[in-house]
Design a protein around this motif. Structure first.
Motif, PDB file in Angstrom:
ATOM      1  N   GLN A  55      -4.910  -7.306  -1.983  1.00 16.20           N
ATOM      2  CA  GLN A  55      -4.099  -8.524  -2.094  1.00 16.20           C
ATOM      3  C   GLN A  55      -4.562  -9.354  -3.288  1.00 16.20           C
ATOM      4  N   TRP A  56      -5.869  -9.432  -3.474  1.00 14.41           N
ATOM      5  CA  TRP A  56      -6.404 -10.174  -4.618  1.00 14.41           C
ATOM      6  C   TRP A  56      -5.914  -9.554  -5.926  1.00 14.41           C
ATOM      7  N   MET A  57      -5.898  -8.231  -6.001  1.00 15.48           N
ATOM      8  CA  MET A  57      -5.411  -7.552  -7.214  1.00 15.48           C
ATOM      9  C   MET A  57      -3.949  -7.880  -7.477  1.00 15.48           C
ATOM     10  N   ARG A  58      -3.172  -7.933  -6.424  1.00 18.66           N
ATOM     11  CA  ARG A  58      -1.746  -8.245  -6.583  1.00 18.66           C
ATOM     12  C   ARG A  58      -1.552  -9.632  -7.199  1.00 18.66           C
ATOM     13  N   GLU A  59      -2.299 -10.594  -6.678  1.00 16.94           N
ATOM     14  CA  GLU A  59      -2.180 -11.967  -7.177  1.00 16.94           C
ATOM     15  C   GLU A  59      -2.643 -12.068  -8.629  1.00 16.94           C
ATOM     16  N   GLU A  60      -3.743 -11.398  -8.957  1.00 16.75           N
ATOM     17  CA  GLU A  60      -4.248 -11.428 -10.327  1.00 16.75           C
ATOM     18  C   GLU A  60      -3.289 -10.711 -11.286  1.00 16.75           C
ATOM     19  N   TYR A  85      17.318   6.900 -13.689  1.00 15.45           N
ATOM     20  CA  TYR A  85      16.103   6.656 -12.916  1.00 15.45           C
ATOM     21  C   TYR A  85      15.980   5.190 -12.507  1.00 15.45           C
ATOM     22  N   ALA A  86      15.160   4.979 -11.492  1.00 18.47           N
ATOM     23  CA  ALA A  86      14.956   3.629 -10.948  1.00 18.47           C
ATOM     24  C   ALA A  86      13.541   3.165 -11.261  1.00 18.47           C
ATOM     25  N   GLU A  87      13.420   1.977 -11.811  1.00 20.89           N
ATOM     26  CA  GLU A  87      12.120   1.383 -12.134  1.00 20.89           C
ATOM     27  C   GLU A  87      11.806   0.305 -11.106  1.00 20.89           C
ATOM     28  N   ALA A  88      10.782   0.546 -10.299  1.00 14.89           N
ATOM     29  CA  ALA A  88      10.429  -0.377  -9.213  1.00 14.89           C
ATOM     30  C   ALA A  88       9.748  -1.628  -9.741  1.00 14.89           C
ATOM     31  N   ASN A  89       9.858  -2.697  -8.965  1.00 15.31           N
ATOM     32  CA  ASN A  89       9.157  -3.949  -9.252  1.00 15.31           C
ATOM     33  C   ASN A  89       7.908  -3.989  -8.370  1.00 15.31           C
ATOM     34  N   PRO A  90       6.708  -3.904  -8.948  1.00 18.02           N
ATOM     35  CA  PRO A  90       5.477  -3.908  -8.136  1.00 18.02           C
ATOM     36  C   PRO A  90       5.307  -5.181  -7.314  1.00 18.02           C
ATOM     37  N   PHE A  91       6.027  -6.262  -7.687  1.00 12.29           N
ATOM     38  CA  PHE A  91       5.822  -7.556  -7.045  1.00 12.29           C
ATOM     39  C   PHE A  91       6.933  -7.935  -6.072  1.00 12.29           C
ATOM     40  N   CYS A  92       7.822  -6.986  -5.752  1.00 11.78           N
ATOM     41  CA  CYS A  92       8.849  -7.269  -4.758  1.00 11.78           C
ATOM     42  C   CYS A  92       8.269  -6.992  -3.372  1.00 11.78           C
ATOM     43  N   THR A 122      10.458  -1.142  -1.034  1.00 13.83           N
ATOM     44  CA  THR A 122       9.827   0.138  -1.345  1.00 13.83           C
ATOM     45  C   THR A 122       9.298   0.167  -2.770  1.00 13.83           C
ATOM     46  N   GLY A 123       8.066   0.639  -2.925  1.00 12.33           N
ATOM     47  CA  GLY A 123       7.499   0.769  -4.260  1.00 12.33           C
ATOM     48  C   GLY A 123       6.662  -0.416  -4.695  1.00 12.33           C
ATOM     49  N   ASN A 124       6.512  -1.437  -3.842  1.00  9.12           N
ATOM     50  CA  ASN A 124       5.718  -2.592  -4.261  1.00  9.12           C
ATOM     51  C   ASN A 124       4.223  -2.320  -4.042  1.00  9.12           C
ATOM     52  N   TRP A 125       3.381  -3.043  -4.766  1.00 13.66           N
ATOM     53  CA  TRP A 125       1.934  -2.810  -4.739  1.00 13.66           C
ATOM     54  C   TRP A 125       1.344  -2.962  -3.341  1.00 13.66           C
ATOM     55  N   MET A 126       1.734  -3.996  -2.617  1.00  9.28           N
ATOM     56  CA  MET A 126       1.128  -4.220  -1.308  1.00  9.28           C
ATOM     57  C   MET A 126       1.531  -3.139  -0.303  1.00  9.28           C
ATOM     58  N   ALA A 127       2.673  -2.497  -0.526  1.00  7.10           N
ATOM     59  CA  ALA A 127       3.031  -1.363   0.332  1.00  7.10           C
ATOM     60  C   ALA A 127       2.023  -0.237   0.147  1.00  7.10           C
ATOM     61  N   MET A 128       1.584  -0.024  -1.112  1.00  6.50           N
ATOM     62  CA  MET A 128       0.582   1.012  -1.388  1.00  6.50           C
ATOM     63  C   MET A 128      -0.735   0.676  -0.671  1.00  6.50           C
TER      64      MET A 128
END
Length: 840
Positions: free
Chosen positions: A217-222, A511-518, A521-527
């Motif tokens: 979560q900290w990485m996402r915010e940074e 192709y579809a380019e995901a937003n890591p901050f949404c 599906t495909g967002n960072w916190m989901a990973m």
């Protein structure tokens, strides 16, 4: 001589219960080890756990059975088997994966059997009743088997040539026990703010899981502070709402983008439009959900074009996009001129393939909202400038990955857009920063720090920082799977489809380019969520685990250990080529932590045991390479394993509906040549019928588990007549036990029973140095299988013993399927067991 009691798996199994649980498990998501890091062929935990238990537990009959104890009967032995079956039935349920009561019942039986084995070998070295043998899987891959060995109370060893597999196994069996039971170090946890209930709060790897969640979560915010500006929101203007009733209530709102839809472009081949980049679009459909049909309509004006969002109904031209037939064949959107694959490949390899934004998917109040391309969004993507990209070459001509070089993407870095590379670099940099924060927070929390890393055996603050960095690096790897230009938009599910929707890297045109901050599906916190929820459920004990890089043919790790393994399947999947996709990022993030694992620029390939004509020169050489290598590997296992234990080897062979493969017989020959006798053959259904690699194919949905014992070096040869006589004497009793008693109804389907029943026959055939034909030549495995199946038929079809092979096949097929359709793979297994073919 070592006394080795017969194991349960050599006699009988509750096969349907195992298969049902294995198939069900494929639909389990959160908390399943398969979500820790992608691997292309994993055994279900249920199958691995059941096989291990059954190979470690002694059968109540056999060497310890009837006649050995006064008053014990066959019925007593069968009753005891049923008790063991009940343990397996509980053991394979997904809900019981972390159920300590169920697991301890199983561990107790394993310890009991080991003590019995030690009693039989009292005084011999290596038979300590308080120390069961350790476990080793030399083809560890995705790690399901070593993980389940550890869960069942064994010290677990995993090895593999592939460094990605080595790291997956370290993350599952090696790292968690080092920090088992320890609380997290993150500031929130130290204040009492955690995601877990108080009961057994920090048991097992829960503390580690909580830290992965927190620092992720900290990485996402940074990351958002650093690159969030590259991911603009969609501001719904009054102009956008014109003709869009679905948007009118959103006017003035700013919506977070889920994905940007891009189309690859080439210059039009028509001379009149050769200055224009035209889109290559497989489909213009954005949503095919009933009641939410949405598609893009191309609007052409001279040598210009744009796309408008249309709602309701899906015309054929929307479904077809600009595609013409199969392969890389398209049409020019301006002139309707055909654009063939050769032209596209030439353009791509000359560096002239580009991309254009054609649509945007955003998070609305009531589901997905779709928009036409917005120039500002396209320009923002163009501003992205990555500081690093992987330069390792994509292997050619490997058909699993060579679509990339074919279409102008010669390096692994070329599989990503610049904005995707910027995001991956940002999160990679933050892995290193998070590691330093973990170390500092651990020290502040009272941890000692000797400066020794996790790779060197440390378990202090530095080692813990390394450990958390491993899981955060896995999240980056999961990001690569969703943040490449090989991802596509799933119109029926209205979600991202990841790079590895199947076991290859195809070419994706739109192709579809995901937003890591949404938040979709495909967002960072989901990973991060996939990972910490898996770590939380790793074995709740402190049994040690070890993972190393080693060649199975020469490794010494197997010495004295119990072995179960899942080797490569002939020419099925080139794991080494595929895993380079992840390796280049893991190496960037973890080379300083595990320098020995990441010593090579790419994943080692020359030694990989698959039959790859493109590596070996031709198909014949590839087959020879595979069989020689597999024979050497299995011979090493035969010479190394604990002599009181059986070895289990999973086998699957890619079947083709139009050809009768000899792969099964050939593999059996290799196993026998290695010095093993085969005492069991159990078909495990471990795949979902709807998996992408199986769609439209007739590949088998089963793995066959071979149960093997070291053949005595002084084994003699017998004649064909003696072999047939022994078959007739031993098979009826063995088959009666397998189906649960005379007159009993077997819980095993006919196609599976035909395969499982081969085991007792192969036990007779393979315990001898050879079975000699009348002319003195050795009987081949294929001929032995025919004789074994005749005895099986004679037992199960006593009244039909004189029927021909085709008729016996039809009877069993009708028993299984009635008049309903069945899969070719199952029919093929049954037909070969009856000595015929599906075509026959």
């Amino acid at each position: 001589m070592i006394k080795a009691p017969k194991k349960l798996i050599e006699v009988a199994l509750p096969l349907d219960d195992i298969n049902t649980a294995s198939a069900r498990e494929k639909s389990i998501r959160h908390g399943h080890p398969s979500t820790l890091h992608l691997w292309w062929a994993r055994r279900p935990l249920a199958a691995a756990r059941a096989v291990l238990f059954a190979q470690l537990v002694n059968d109540p009959g056999g060497e310890r059975g009837w006649g050995k104890y006064p008053g014990q009967t066959k019925e007593d032995a069968q009753k005891e088997r049923e008790r063991l079956f009940d343990i397996i039935r509980d053991l394979v349920k997904w809900e019981n994966t972390t159920n300590e009561t169920v697991l301890e019942r199983a561990r107790k039986e394993i310890r009991k059997s080991w003590r019995e084995t030690c009693d039989m070998n009292r005084g011999r070295q290596g038979f300590d009743p308080d120390k069961p043998p350790a476990f080793h899987d030399p083809f560890a891959g995705g790690g399901a088997i070593p993980l389940e060995a550890q869960r069942l109370g064994l010290e677990a060893y995993a090895s593999d040539l592939n460094p990605v597999a080595v790291m997956i196994n370290k993350a599952m069996i090696e790292i968690p026990p080092k920090f088992a039971g320890r609380p997290p170090v993150n500031p929130d946890a130290q204040k009492g703010q955690t995601t877990f209930e108080d009961k057994d709060k920090w048991a097992g790897a829960r503390g580690l899981a909580d830290d992965v969640r927190y620092y992720g979560q900290w990485m996402r915010e940074e990351a958002f502070k650093r690159i969030g500006h590259l991911y603009p929101k969609v501001e719904v203007t009054a102009e956008m709402t014109q003709g869009r009733d679905d948007l009118k209530h959103m006017a003035g709102q700013k919506l977070t983008v889920i994905a940007w839809i891009w189309a690859r472009t080439v210059k039009s081949p028509n001379p009149a439009f050769s200055h224009v980049d035209v889109p290559l679009v497989k489909s213009f459909v954005l949503s095919s959900k009933k009641g939410r049909e949405t598609w893009l309509k191309p609007m052409v004006d001279g040598d210009r074009y744009h796309f408008e969002i249309k709602l309701g109904g899906l015309p054929e031209e929307a479904k077809e996009g600009t595609k013409l037939g199969k392969g890389a064949n398209f049409r020019c959107i301006l002139s309707d001129s055909p654009i063939d694959g050769k032209y596209i490949r030439n353009e791509a390899q000359s560096g002239r393939m580009g991309s254009t934004l054609i649509g945007i998917v955003a998070e609305g109040n009531k589901g997905r909202q779709y928009f036409s391309a917005i120039d500002e969004h396209a320009r923002m993507s163009e501003k992205a400038s990555p500081s690093w990209k992987p330069s390792q070459k994509v292997p050619t001509p490997c058909h699993d990955v060579d679509r990339l070089p074919m279409y102008g993407m010669p390096t692994w870095g070329d599989a990503f857009t610049n904005r995707q590379l910027v995001a991956l670099n940002a999160f990679s940099d933050l892995v290193a920063e998070a590691r330093e924060k973990v170390i500092a927070d651990a020290k502040n929390g009272g941890w000692e720090d000797d400066g020794v890393g996790v790779n060197d055996g440390g378990n202090g603050a530095t080692a813990y920082g390394d450990a958390v960095a491993v899981y955060l690096s896995f999240a980056v790897d999961k990001g690569t799977d969703y943040w490449s230009s090989i991802c596509s938009w799933h119109s029926s599910g209205e979600k991202m489809r990841n790079t590895f929707g199947r076991q290859a890297i195809p070419m994706v045109w739109d192709y579809a380019e995901a937003n890591p901050f949404c938040s979709s599906t495909g967002n960072w916190m989901a990973m991060i969520d996939w990972i910490w929820k898996t770590v939380e459920k790793l074995p709740d004990n402190e049994n040690a685990g070890y993972s190393a890089q080693a060649d199975v043919s020469t490794q010494k790790i197997s010495s004295g250990k119990c072995i179960s393994t899942d080797p490569p399947y002939y020419d099925n999947i080139g794991y080494a080529d595929l895993s380079d996709f992840f390796y280049v990022w893991l190496r960037k993030n973890l080379q300083s932590v595990y320098p020995d694992v990441f010593a090579t620029i790419a994943v080692p390939k020359a030694e990989e045991l698959i039959a790859s004509p493109y590596r070996q020169g031709n198909k014949t050489k590839a087959e020879v390479f595979f069989m020689n290598g597999m024979t050497a590997a299995i011979t090493n296992l035969s010479n190394s394993g604990n002599p009181s234990q059986v070895v289990t080897i999973y086998y699957a062979f890619k079947q083709d509906a139009n050809t009768a493969s000899t792969g099964w017989e050939t593999f059996l020959e290799a196993v026998l040549k290695s010095g093993f006798a085969i005492t069991g053959t159990w078909p495990l259904r471990t795949e979902l019928a709807n998996r992408m690699i199986g769609s439209g194919t007739n590949s088998l949905a089963s793995s066959i588990v071979l149960v093997c014992r070291k053949r005595p070096e002084n084994a003699s040869a017998i004649s064909r007549r003696e072999f047939l006589r022994e078959l007739k004497e031993t098979m009826p009793e063995a088959l009666e036990i397998m189906i649960g008693g005379k007159g009993g109804r077997s819980p095993i389907q006919p196609a599976d029973l035909a395969q499982a029943a081969i085991g007792p026959g192969m036990a007779v055939y393979s315990k001898y140095a050879g079975v000699l034909e009348a002319d003195g030549s050795p009987m081949r495995v294929r001929d032995a299988l025919i004789q074994i199946n005749r005895e099986i038929d004679a037992y199960f079809n006593a009244a039909e013993g004189e029927l021909d092979a085709d008729t016996r096949f039809c009877i069993d097929w009708f028993m299984q399927c009635g008049f309903k359709a069945g899969s070719f793979g199952e029919a093929d297994v049954l037909a070969r067991a009856k000595g015929t073919s599906v075509d026959g």
